[in-house]
Design a protein around this motif. Structure first.
Motif: not given
Length: 109
Positions: A41-49
């Motif tokens: 979740f945080f890996s995706l967030s770190l890429g998308l945010v």
């Protein structure tokens, strides 16, 4: 032109509220012991945010100023990183406090 700006800001507000609802609904799953799910979740967030905050703020907030849009993306990435570190520390403290009494009880026996 002002109607387009108002519509853009309205859609940005709606998108941020939807993101907040999604994050709030995911919190019970993130507070458990599912470290892999949290990491994904945080890996995706770190890429998308940062990407979405850069282009969203570039178009709707800063009217084409790339410097301010980049700063917005950096702040977004730092918020995600700080949230991951905070949740990891809290999870580690929770697992540490639950395992310590078990070890102490074994020493007493």
């Amino acid at each position: 032109m002002s109607e387009q700006v108002a519509a853009g800001k309205l859609s940005q507000d709606v998108a941020s509220r939807c993101a907040s609802v999604v994050l709030i609904s995911l919190l019970p799953y993130l507070s458990g012991s599912r470290q892999l799910a949290k990491l994904i979740f945080f890996s995706l967030s770190l890429g998308l945010v940062p990407i979405t905050s850069y282009f969203g703020s570039l178009k709707y907030l800063w009217n084409g100023n790339t410097t301010y849009a980049a700063l917005t993306a950096v702040v977004g990435a730092n918020i995600v990183l700080a949230a991951y570190i905070t949740i990891s520390i809290l999870d580690d403290q929770r697992t540490t406090t639950t395992t310590v009494p078990e070890k102490e009880s074994k020493k007493n026996q």
